[in-house]
Design a protein around this motif. Structure first.
Motif, PDB file in Angstrom:
ATOM      1  N   MET A 111     -22.938  67.034  55.156  1.00  0.00           N
ATOM      2  CA  MET A 111     -22.602  65.666  55.546  1.00  0.00           C
ATOM      3  C   MET A 111     -22.554  64.793  54.293  1.00  0.00           C
ATOM      4  SD  MET A 111     -24.147  63.095  58.384  1.00  0.00           S
ATOM      5  CE  MET A 111     -25.224  61.917  57.631  1.00  0.00           C
ATOM      6  N   ASN A 136     -20.918  60.844  53.023  1.00  0.00           N
ATOM      7  CA  ASN A 136     -20.273  59.594  53.436  1.00  0.00           C
ATOM      8  C   ASN A 136     -20.115  59.522  54.953  1.00  0.00           C
ATOM      9  OD1 ASN A 136     -19.987  59.191  50.633  1.00  0.00           O
ATOM     10  ND2 ASN A 136     -18.047  60.313  50.676  1.00  0.00           N
ATOM     11  N   ASP A 137     -21.173  59.888  55.644  1.00  0.00           N
ATOM     12  CA  ASP A 137     -21.195  59.847  57.111  1.00  0.00           C
ATOM     13  C   ASP A 137     -20.173  60.777  57.766  1.00  0.00           C
ATOM     14  OD1 ASP A 137     -23.008  57.974  56.495  1.00  0.00           O
ATOM     15  OD2 ASP A 137     -21.947  56.268  57.382  1.00  0.00           O
ATOM     16  N   LYS A 138     -19.669  61.719  57.011  1.00  0.00           N
ATOM     17  CA  LYS A 138     -18.697  62.648  57.580  1.00  0.00           C
ATOM     18  C   LYS A 138     -19.267  64.064  57.483  1.00  0.00           C
ATOM     19  CE  LYS A 138     -13.821  63.728  57.064  1.00  0.00           C
ATOM     20  NZ  LYS A 138     -14.081  65.050  56.481  1.00  0.00           N
ATOM     21  N   GLY A 147     -25.398  59.266  65.939  1.00  0.00           N
ATOM     22  CA  GLY A 147     -24.531  58.117  65.709  1.00  0.00           C
ATOM     23  C   GLY A 147     -23.795  57.621  66.938  1.00  0.00           C
ATOM     24  N   ASP A 200     -31.416  56.728  68.245  1.00  0.00           N
ATOM     25  CA  ASP A 200     -31.536  57.544  67.036  1.00  0.00           C
ATOM     26  C   ASP A 200     -32.770  58.444  67.072  1.00  0.00           C
ATOM     27  OD1 ASP A 200     -33.097  55.313  67.114  1.00  0.00           O
ATOM     28  OD2 ASP A 200     -32.997  54.901  64.967  1.00  0.00           O
ATOM     29  N   ILE A 210     -26.723  67.191  59.090  1.00  0.00           N
ATOM     30  CA  ILE A 210     -27.101  65.797  59.331  1.00  0.00           C
ATOM     31  C   ILE A 210     -28.557  65.569  58.922  1.00  0.00           C
ATOM     32  CG2 ILE A 210     -27.515  64.059  61.133  1.00  0.00           C
ATOM     33  CD1 ILE A 210     -25.205  65.456  62.719  1.00  0.00           C
ATOM     34  N   SER A 260     -30.250  63.284  55.823  1.00  0.00           N
ATOM     35  CA  SER A 260     -31.249  62.234  56.039  1.00  0.00           C
ATOM     36  C   SER A 260     -32.517  62.489  55.233  1.00  0.00           C
ATOM     37  CB  SER A 260     -31.566  62.086  57.532  1.00  0.00           C
ATOM     38  OG  SER A 260     -32.501  63.060  57.924  1.00  0.00           O
ATOM     39  N   GLU A 268     -30.041  56.329  52.156  1.00  0.00           N
ATOM     40  CA  GLU A 268     -28.957  55.505  52.715  1.00  0.00           C
ATOM     41  C   GLU A 268     -28.342  56.150  53.964  1.00  0.00           C
ATOM     42  OE1 GLU A 268     -29.235  54.225  49.127  1.00  0.00           O
ATOM     43  OE2 GLU A 268     -30.063  53.037  50.744  1.00  0.00           O
ATOM     44  N   ALA A 269     -28.674  57.433  54.218  1.00  0.00           N
ATOM     45  CA  ALA A 269     -28.071  58.127  55.360  1.00  0.00           C
ATOM     46  C   ALA A 269     -28.452  57.413  56.652  1.00  0.00           C
ATOM     47  CB  ALA A 269     -28.548  59.573  55.406  1.00  0.00           C
ATOM     48  N   PRO A 270     -27.572  57.452  57.647  1.00  0.00           N
ATOM     49  CA  PRO A 270     -27.888  56.785  58.918  1.00  0.00           C
ATOM     50  C   PRO A 270     -29.170  57.355  59.536  1.00  0.00           C
ATOM     51  CG  PRO A 270     -25.594  57.534  58.863  1.00  0.00           C
ATOM     52  CD  PRO A 270     -26.262  58.109  57.673  1.00  0.00           C
ATOM     53  N   SER A 309     -32.058  58.848  61.885  1.00  0.00           N
ATOM     54  CA  SER A 309     -32.321  59.722  63.019  1.00  0.00           C
ATOM     55  C   SER A 309     -33.725  60.272  62.825  1.00  0.00           C
ATOM     56  CB  SER A 309     -31.310  60.877  63.085  1.00  0.00           C
ATOM     57  OG  SER A 309     -31.363  61.659  61.919  1.00  0.00           O
TER      58      SER A 309
END
Lengths: 653, 169
Positions: free
Chosen positions: A20, A22-24, A183, A210, A374, A378, A383-385, A387
């Motif tokens: 993962m 850039n959120d991809k 997400g 999350d 994912i 994290s 900075e990762a979203p 969870s």
């Protein structure tokens, strides 16, 4: 720049790596463009090693030099059922290593299971590096939720040998749920039905935006897609015997051809209503005749072959639903994981059981690696979203007590991280030390559980039996590492261990392996001859009576359990007596609190072979004082003989 | 990542042994199960070591300590039987923590008490009633159960048995 860490789904049959950024989330394909790579390792005559689909193709030509399904063996003791089963069907040679470990002997070289798995991990690492264009040294690796601690540690070792820092060993169904819900701001309860090549897991989760909370997880590490292949294989082999009078199972080449055909037939039935199985040259018999095999198989015939296996998964599902206190109607979704779940016969059965259609937007072969990616992101990138994963421990953690029993300290499906204590006492007067034996499993009988390790605790106050308090604390941290501490609350004396397991490699083994260039072909086998303190200390061994401890359920809840001779019982049976007998009665069928000790399992009456060396209960003080340090060893030796565990013992000395 | 201030982590870690489970999770003592779950998720978002990986080892160690206690609190409070045992312990000033094995033993004892009676007289009359029921003497069973209930009027189990006997009659 953000650090890079990949997620690796290290499967029984196939492995997958994802990243993962850039959120991809991307699944990284191998050089052939395939998203999954066969977890097969082939050893060529020139010493080179091939991993992946090319290696898998080699099975038919050189079954004895090609290792597949090694995940079924990792972290297991040599004497386990699974290893015996593998020995019967695998063409490669499975032998016993030091401390009941499993080794694989190929072209006169021995390899530990973590080394074999490391070759697969290294392949996945290289696939990722080729795609990303920079070195990758950190990973989250997934395992079946129902893996025990030995299997987890051995998997972690595999990652290390492959030159990876393993950030976390993550449960496969949890990873799948993360990939599904990440997400999306969901508030859902979901079941993850994960049928892999060699294992089955069911997890029930509650997703609160999350937060991913596992409510229950159950599984069967002896059930997977391989078993479905075996059913077809058995049918083909039996028919072949009936027709030709020769058994293709006795010819490793013929066997692998049938196995390959069985797997292809199973896969074909995912797409077609009926498949044709044709092997022109199964084997050549005396006289030069080449025997062939040809038949068709349709979905309903296949369904009848595997129906009982599918039903077995639902027994496990029943358990998980019960443990999570939910019914199938409470579920908002069902997620299918693992290649075998592509089979229509399984999809239909799952749909019937859960009374809803499984989620269609999840790729059963890739979802686990994606979830691992994912989580990996994290763990290295602030900075990762967000969870948060709140997982559970899949099996009871137990401590061995007198009478061959194992008392639970942390029960299965307890959320982690957690810390729990129970109070125990000594088994004999003036006992000098206790052996803290740590088990994982659901049996009250110690030997029926997986031994995780043991250590000795001494230095507590010497007193009559039952008068010493020993608090044993089990801790499972967020990394799933188990720590065990024994302490005497009166003196403050304490001893602890971080459980390191016989299934894994010792520090010395590890050093030896890591000294070699991890990207090079793994050379000599790393098997020191019994000089390995860590594994030696944790191999299963009987416990002498004066190292036994007894559960002391007291002070905090008014139950006083003391060990006494019960006059009414025959042959001086020992029993835990409570002043609150009604409570005892209520629990006698239960695993908590009280227990009836069967002296035949260990100690006293059982040890009449060499009575001189043994210490009857009443005389313990005298004997122990006279012999001081030697007393314990005497007991230990004699009980070894009596428990006829000498097979196990010889290697420990 | 959690945006909890390091000071807050340190402060909570310092007083954690003085908090009961309700205080730890910021819950009323009559909180519903759904509120308990919500509180568990919220506290985990804030204090779970994974959510605080950007902090130093020492702070993360304290997060781990808090997280373990939060899990323990959640395990006790989410289960009605464990919670009942815990509430009894809190009421009796017998400590702020409860080990899961201890909770299990306590509620097993509660169950037995409920089934057989809490008081000697209650137990005695219930036993007589049980014998009556065995030989289907419903009138006598009803009387004995009523006697048992004069000693333990709050017993749901006795009440239930009495209903059953009434129906049989």
């Amino acid at each position: 720049m953000a650090e890079i860490a990949v997620g690796i789904d290290l499967g029984t049959s196939n492995s997958c790596v994802a990243l993962m950024r850039n959120d991809k989330i991307d699944v990284l394909p191998n050089t052939y463009g395939e998203h999954t790579t066969a977890s097969v390792v082939a050893f060529a005559e020139d010493g080179s090693i091939t991993v992946g689909n090319a290696a898998k193709a080699n099975i038919i030509h050189e079954p004895e030099n090609t290792v597949s399904s090694s995940k079924r063996l990792i972290g297991r003791y040599f004497f386990s059922e699974e290893v015996k089963k593998a020995q019967a069907i695998c063409a490669y040679e499975i032998i016993e290593g030091a401390n009941h470990g499993v080794r694989i002997n190929i072209r006169d070289e021995e390899f530990s299971l973590p080394e074999i798995s490391a070759m697969v991990v290294r392949e996945m690492k290289q696939i990722a590096e080729a795609k990303i264009g920079e070195p990758i040294t950190k990973a989250v690796i997934t395992v079946p939720a129902y893996f025990n601690d030995n299997q987890r540690q051995a998997t972690k070792d595999a990652g290390k040998i492959a030159g990876m820092e393993v950030l976390r060993i993550l449960n496969e169904p949890t990873a799948a749920a993360l990939a599904y819900g990440f997400g999306r701001g969901l508030n859902q309860r979901v079941a993850v039905y994960d049928l892999g090549g060699g294992t089955f897991d069911i997890s029930v989760l509650e997703i609160g935006r999350d937060v991913f909370e596992v409510l229950a997880t159950c599984g069967d590490t002896f059930l997977g897609g391989d078993d479905f292949d075996d059913r077809i294989l058995d049918l083909l082999a039996d028919e072949f015997v009936a027709k030709h009078g020769v058994n293709p199972r006795n010819d490793p080449y013929a066997f692998e051809k049938l196995k390959f055909a069985a797997e292809q037939a199973k896969k074909g039935l995912s797409l077609e209503e009926e498949v044709e199985i044709r092997i022109p040259d199964v084997m050549t018999v005396e006289g030069g005749e080449c025997l062939s095999l040809q038949r068709t198989m349709n979905r309903s015939e296949f369904a009848s072959l595997v129906q009982d296996l599918i039903q077995r998964t639902f027994k496990v599902c029943d358990e998980a639903m019960q443990q999570s206190d939910l019914t199938t109607r409470d579920l908002d979704g069902v997620i299918l994981v693992g290649g075998p779940t592509r089979l229509p016969v399984i999809r239909k059965a799952v749909q019937d059981y859960f009374q809803q259609e499984p989620k269609a937007d999840v790729d059963p072969d890739e979802v686990v690696a994606m979830g691992a990616a994912i989580h990996a992101a994290s763990l290295v990138n602030a900075e990762a979203p967000d969870s948060v994963l709140l997982d559970v421990t899949p099996l009871d953690l137990r401590i061995g007590v007198a009478g061959g029993l194992a008392e639970p300290v942390i029960e299965r499906n307890t959320p982690v991280p957690i810390e729990q204590s129970r109070r125990f006492t000594t088994f004999q007067d003036f006992q000098e030390s206790v052996k803290i034996r740590v088990y994982q499993g659901d049996s009250r009988t110690d030997s029926e559980n997986e031994m995780l390790g043991q250590f000795e605790f001494s230095g507590f106050a010497k007193a009559r039996r039952g008068e010493v308090n020993i608090d044993v604390t089990f801790e499972i941290d967020a990394d799933g590492i188990v720590n065990v501490t024994a302490a005497d609350p009166a003196t403050g004396q304490a001893a602890s261990t971080s459980i390191s397991l016989s299934g894994g490699l010792s520090d010395e083994d590890m050093e030896k392996i890591l000294e070699q260039d991890p990207t090079a072909r793994v050379a000599a086998a790393a098997t020191p001859d019994g000089s390995d303190s860590r594994t030696a200390a944790s191999a299963p061994a009987p416990v002498a009576a004066d190292e036994e401890i007894v559960l002391l359920e007291e002070t905090h809840d008014g139950i006083d359990l003391d060990l006494e001779i019960d006059d009414d019982a025959n042959d001086g049976d020992l029993e835990l007596i409570s002043d609150d007998l009604s409570a005892l009665a209520a629990e006698s069928n239960d695993s908590a609190g009280s227990s009836v000790i069967d002296p035949n399992a260990v100690s006293i009456s059982d040890l009449d072979g060499e009575p001189d060396e043994l210490v009857p209960l009443g005389n313990a003080a005298v004997e122990v004082n006279v012999n001081e340090g030697n007393a314990r060893e005497d007991l230990f030796d004699s009980s070894n003989k009596d428990l006829s565990a000498d097979d196990d013992e010889t290697e420990l000395e | 990542m959690s945006d909890v201030a390091p000071l807050e982590i340190q402060a909570l870690a310092k007083i954690i042994d003085e908090l009961d489970y309700y205080q730890l999770l910021h819950l009323e003592t009559n909180a519903e199960v759904s509120a308990i779950k919500k509180a568990f998720h919220a506290t985990s978002r804030t204090f779970h070591p994974d959510a605080n990986r950007h902090l130093g080892d020492e702070l993360r160690e304290e997060c781990a300590r808090i997280s373990k206690r939060v899990t323990e609190a959640y395990c006790v409070l989410r289960d009605p039987r464990r919670r009942k045992a815990y509430d009894a312990k809190l009421g009796g000033n017998e400590g702020l923590r409860m080990q899961l094995a201890e909770a299990k033993a306590a509620h097993a004892r509660q169950d037995t008490e409920e089934r057989q009676g809490r008081t000697p007289q209650g137990r005695q009359f219930y036993q007589k009633a049980a014998q009556d029921i065995a030989r289907q003497d419903w009138t006598s069973a009803q009387q004995n159960l009523k006697m048992a209930m004069t000693f333990e009027p709050e017993s749901a189990f006795f009440k239930e048995k009495l209903e059953e006997v009434r129906k049989q009659k």
